[in-house]
Design a protein around this motif. Structure first.
Motif, PDB file in Angstrom:
ATOM      1  N   ASN A  29     -14.817  -5.338   7.203  1.00 20.35           N
ATOM      2  CA  ASN A  29     -13.407  -5.646   6.960  1.00 20.35           C
ATOM      3  C   ASN A  29     -12.895  -4.721   5.869  1.00 20.35           C
ATOM      4  O   ASN A  29     -13.397  -4.753   4.741  1.00 20.35           O
ATOM      5  CB  ASN A  29     -13.219  -7.102   6.539  1.00 20.35           C
ATOM      6  N   ILE A  30     -11.916  -3.892   6.215  1.00 21.41           N
ATOM      7  CA  ILE A  30     -11.340  -2.928   5.273  1.00 21.41           C
ATOM      8  C   ILE A  30      -9.828  -3.109   5.273  1.00 21.41           C
ATOM      9  O   ILE A  30      -9.216  -3.213   6.343  1.00 21.41           O
ATOM     10  CB  ILE A  30     -11.718  -1.485   5.658  1.00 21.41           C
ATOM     11  N   TYR A  31      -9.248  -3.148   4.096  1.00 25.26           N
ATOM     12  CA  TYR A  31      -7.795  -3.329   4.016  1.00 25.26           C
ATOM     13  C   TYR A  31      -7.253  -2.612   2.792  1.00 25.26           C
ATOM     14  O   TYR A  31      -8.010  -2.096   1.950  1.00 25.26           O
ATOM     15  CB  TYR A  31      -7.437  -4.812   3.989  1.00 25.26           C
ATOM     16  N   THR A  32      -5.947  -2.579   2.689  1.00 25.19           N
ATOM     17  CA  THR A  32      -5.281  -2.030   1.508  1.00 25.19           C
ATOM     18  C   THR A  32      -4.392  -3.112   0.909  1.00 25.19           C
ATOM     19  O   THR A  32      -3.769  -3.890   1.643  1.00 25.19           O
ATOM     20  CB  THR A  32      -4.456  -0.778   1.863  1.00 25.19           C
ATOM     21  N   ASP A  33      -4.365  -3.204  -0.408  1.00 29.84           N
ATOM     22  CA  ASP A  33      -3.592  -4.234  -1.096  1.00 29.84           C
ATOM     23  C   ASP A  33      -3.166  -3.712  -2.467  1.00 29.84           C
ATOM     24  O   ASP A  33      -3.983  -3.635  -3.383  1.00 29.84           O
ATOM     25  CB  ASP A  33      -4.422  -5.507  -1.254  1.00 29.84           C
ATOM     26  N   PRO A  34      -1.901  -3.333  -2.629  1.00 31.57           N
ATOM     27  CA  PRO A  34      -1.465  -2.758  -3.919  1.00 31.57           C
ATOM     28  C   PRO A  34      -1.557  -3.733  -5.081  1.00 31.57           C
ATOM     29  O   PRO A  34      -1.597  -3.308  -6.234  1.00 31.57           O
ATOM     30  CB  PRO A  34      -0.012  -2.346  -3.660  1.00 31.57           C
ATOM     31  N   TRP A  35      -1.628  -5.047  -4.793  1.00 28.21           N
ATOM     32  CA  TRP A  35      -1.667  -6.051  -5.866  1.00 28.21           C
ATOM     33  C   TRP A  35      -3.070  -6.530  -6.180  1.00 28.21           C
ATOM     34  O   TRP A  35      -3.237  -7.423  -7.002  1.00 28.21           O
ATOM     35  CB  TRP A  35      -0.787  -7.246  -5.490  1.00 28.21           C
ATOM     36  N   SER A  65      -5.389  -2.245  -8.387  1.00 23.69           N
ATOM     37  CA  SER A  65      -3.947  -2.218  -8.155  1.00 23.69           C
ATOM     38  C   SER A  65      -3.401  -0.787  -8.237  1.00 23.69           C
ATOM     39  O   SER A  65      -3.898   0.045  -8.995  1.00 23.69           O
ATOM     40  CB  SER A  65      -3.225  -3.111  -9.168  1.00 23.69           C
ATOM     41  N   VAL A  66      -2.382  -0.508  -7.432  1.00 22.98           N
ATOM     42  CA  VAL A  66      -1.753   0.809  -7.378  1.00 22.98           C
ATOM     43  C   VAL A  66      -0.242   0.648  -7.415  1.00 22.98           C
ATOM     44  O   VAL A  66       0.281  -0.469  -7.350  1.00 22.98           O
ATOM     45  CB  VAL A  66      -2.170   1.586  -6.106  1.00 22.98           C
ATOM     46  N   LEU A  67       0.469   1.761  -7.500  1.00 26.68           N
ATOM     47  CA  LEU A  67       1.930   1.708  -7.516  1.00 26.68           C
ATOM     48  C   LEU A  67       2.452   1.001  -6.277  1.00 26.68           C
ATOM     49  O   LEU A  67       1.892   1.145  -5.182  1.00 26.68           O
ATOM     50  CB  LEU A  67       2.513   3.123  -7.584  1.00 26.68           C
ATOM     51  N   PRO A  68       3.546   0.252  -6.393  1.00 24.71           N
ATOM     52  CA  PRO A  68       4.041  -0.537  -5.261  1.00 24.71           C
ATOM     53  C   PRO A  68       4.848   0.249  -4.234  1.00 24.71           C
ATOM     54  O   PRO A  68       5.435  -0.348  -3.335  1.00 24.71           O
ATOM     55  CB  PRO A  68       4.900  -1.609  -5.936  1.00 24.71           C
ATOM     56  N   GLU A 110       2.584  -2.701   1.274  1.00 19.79           N
ATOM     57  CA  GLU A 110       2.244  -4.074   1.608  1.00 19.79           C
ATOM     58  C   GLU A 110       0.736  -4.187   1.795  1.00 19.79           C
ATOM     59  O   GLU A 110       0.061  -3.197   2.073  1.00 19.79           O
ATOM     60  CB  GLU A 110       2.953  -4.515   2.904  1.00 19.79           C
ATOM     61  N   LYS A 111       0.231  -5.406   1.667  1.00 22.15           N
ATOM     62  CA  LYS A 111      -1.162  -5.658   2.010  1.00 22.15           C
ATOM     63  C   LYS A 111      -1.320  -5.490   3.513  1.00 22.15           C
ATOM     64  O   LYS A 111      -0.578  -6.107   4.296  1.00 22.15           O
ATOM     65  CB  LYS A 111      -1.572  -7.064   1.576  1.00 22.15           C
ATOM     66  N   THR A 112      -2.270  -4.658   3.933  1.00 17.28           N
ATOM     67  CA  THR A 112      -2.395  -4.305   5.351  1.00 17.28           C
ATOM     68  C   THR A 112      -3.861  -4.255   5.757  1.00 17.28           C
ATOM     69  O   THR A 112      -4.670  -3.597   5.103  1.00 17.28           O
ATOM     70  CB  THR A 112      -1.751  -2.926   5.623  1.00 17.28           C
ATOM     71  N   ILE A 122      -8.147   1.484  -1.002  1.00 16.47           N
ATOM     72  CA  ILE A 122      -9.022   1.057   0.080  1.00 16.47           C
ATOM     73  C   ILE A 122      -9.976   0.001  -0.474  1.00 16.47           C
ATOM     74  O   ILE A 122     -10.638   0.217  -1.488  1.00 16.47           O
ATOM     75  CB  ILE A 122      -9.830   2.243   0.658  1.00 16.47           C
ATOM     76  N   ILE A 123     -10.022  -1.139   0.209  1.00 16.75           N
ATOM     77  CA  ILE A 123     -10.873  -2.251  -0.216  1.00 16.75           C
ATOM     78  C   ILE A 123     -11.756  -2.636   0.959  1.00 16.75           C
ATOM     79  O   ILE A 123     -11.266  -2.967   2.041  1.00 16.75           O
ATOM     80  CB  ILE A 123     -10.024  -3.458  -0.653  1.00 16.75           C
ATOM     81  N   MET A 124     -13.057  -2.585   0.754  1.00 10.50           N
ATOM     82  CA  MET A 124     -14.021  -3.007   1.768  1.00 10.50           C
ATOM     83  C   MET A 124     -14.689  -4.286   1.300  1.00 10.50           C
ATOM     84  O   MET A 124     -15.286  -4.325   0.229  1.00 10.50           O
ATOM     85  CB  MET A 124     -15.065  -1.911   2.009  1.00 10.50           C
ATOM     86  N   GLU A 125     -14.565  -5.318   2.089  1.00 15.10           N
ATOM     87  CA  GLU A 125     -15.151  -6.597   1.716  1.00 15.10           C
ATOM     88  C   GLU A 125     -16.672  -6.541   1.802  1.00 15.10           C
ATOM     89  O   GLU A 125     -17.242  -5.792   2.597  1.00 15.10           O
ATOM     90  CB  GLU A 125     -14.625  -7.708   2.627  1.00 15.10           C
TER      91      GLU A 125
END
Length: 443
Positions: free
Chosen positions: A276-282, A287-290, A299-301, A333-336
């Motif tokens: 499971n890989i997603y992106t989430d600025p918050w 955290s990254v620029l919005p 957006e979280k995607t 990039i966030i990998m669970e």
């Protein structure tokens, strides 16, 4: 002048927009104060401070675009950079993929700033280097490393009334520890938003243990092995793969995500269901620029959902051409992962190889994302849940797509620095049938 307040930045950008006679205008103002300290052979070798601010102006007459930059902000300089951009636009050919600037947007702020990191001084950087050096001197080991930190601001505005402003901080530390005879090598890296969460004296112990333990490495035959990739090792491969999650290259048949006969693989199972890989600025850890580079709100995607392709990254032009909604470019990039540490993954491994990190990664085949690279700074043979002995480094030829189909177990995700300089969350990974093709004598 590098860290401007929101009011100061907006005043400059408003002047730029008002000065323009073009059909549309956008401007970006950014600056920062960055410090660094480098040490080698158990001594500090260099230190520095970089203070810079830059304004970029982009204008368009019809589909003709001009861009100019400047680092002076008096009224005469602002007018000069706008006129330069306009002159360039009049000379430019029409851009067949031109897109109008975005309209007025609303941004939800993200937590990208740490007061502790922003307040870091030259003396504090020297103390971090000192903690690394003294620990190594005490054990007759040799340290070489680099600490780089910075506080930055980013602001943008356009002639449609859009505006955004935010500050951020980051700090990145790496340290390579060698034995005095150069036969053993260990490494540690830490990437943080908040320097208060970093302890050099504690973290350098990881590199020290690996350096001392990696002397007299034995040679294993190349082949397919079960491996445990520490987060820094896995990040090199996974971050490289994420560059291919571009809708246009997939739709045009230039990617492993291209579908035979045309189109892309959105919705198809391409990896183990545990991926499971997603992106989430918050996300609080990364955290990254919005907003993205064009000013669209992030957006979280979901990107990979239970091993299936959930989304690809669309440029505004390609979204328009394909009849898709405009979405912002991804910022992290966030990998669970699971709940186990790297040590716990090792304890549950009958036979395998621990890889501290990978480097010098190069693309062999874009259609399969086949990559080649080397292990380094601590590679060990595992047997019956224990690190038995150091082994010589390998060259590998492996695709992260295949790798993520061969998962045995995932550990607890941690923040690391990705190859392109951004931060990502990635777990240690236990992978079967990882392909090593030859030996490397480098430590």
């Amino acid at each position: 002048m590098s860290i401007l307040s929101e009011a100061q930045a907006k005043a400059i950008l408003d002047k730029v927009i008002a000065l323009s006679t073009a059909d549309q205008t956008s401007a970006q103002l950014s600056g920062g104060i960055g410090g660094n300290v480098r040490f080698a052979r158990n001594d500090i070798s260099t230190a520095g401070l970089v203070d810079d601010t830059e304004l970029g102006v982009e204008v368009a007459f019809g589909k003709r675009v001009g861009i100019a930059t400047i680092n002076q902000f008096d009224d005469a300089s602002l007018e000069r950079v706008v006129r330069r951009a306009e002159d360039l636009a009049r000379l430019a050919p029409e851009n067949p993929e031109f897109m109008p600037i975005v309209g007025k947007q609303t941004y939800r702020p993200t937590e990208t700033f740490s007061e502790a990191t922003a307040a870091l001084t030259a003396e504090a950087r020297a103390k971090i280097a000192e903690a690394s050096i003294l620990a190594c001197r005490k054990q007759k080991l040799v340290a070489a490393g680099f600490l780089e930190d910075g506080q930055n601001f980013f602001a943008h505005a356009n002639s449609n009334g859009n505006f955004g402003y935010q500050k951020s901080t980051s700090a990145d530390y790496t340290c390579t520890v060698r034995t005095e005879d150069g036969r053993g090598s260990g490494w540690v890296g830490r990437n943080v938003k908040d320097i208060a969460k970093f302890d050099a004296a504690a973290d350098v112990q990881t590199a020290m243990r690996k350096a001392a333990a990696s002397v007299d490495a034995k040679a294993l035959e190349p082949g397919k092995y079960t491996v445990i990739l520490e987060p820094a090792a896995g990040a090199g491969l996974v971050s490289f793969m994420m560059n291919f999650f571009d809708a246009r290259s997939a739709d045009e048949g230039r990617s492993f995500l291209s579908k035979q006969g045309g189109g892309n693989k959105i919705g198809e199972q391409i990896m183990d269901p545990r991926v499971n890989i997603y992106t989430d600025p918050w996300h609080p850890e990364v955290s990254v620029l919005p907003w993205d580079g064009e000013g669209l709100p992030r957006e979280k995607t979901k990107i990979i959902d239970a091993g299936k392709v959930a989304n690809l990254e669309y440029s505004r032009y390609w979204a328009s051409k394909q009849g898709k909604p405009e979405t912002a470019g991804w910022g992290n990039i966030i990998m669970e992962g699971g709940s186990k540490s790297t040590a716990e993954l090792i304890a549950g491994t009958e036979r395998g190889i621990l890889v501290t990190r990978t480097w010098y990664i190069r693309l062999v085949d874009p259609q399969t994302v086949l990559l080649t690279g080397l292990t380094r700074d601590g590679t060990f043979y595992i047997e019956n849940g224990q690190l038995q002995y150091p082994i010589k480094n390998f060259r590998f030829n492996e695709s992260p797509v295949i790798m993520l189909n061969n998962i045995e177990e995932l550990g607890r995700a941690v923040r690391v620095k990705a190859d392109e300089g951004s931060s990502m969350l990635i777990p240690p990974m236990k992978i079967r049938d990882f392909t090593f093709t030859s030996l490397s004598d480098a430590v």
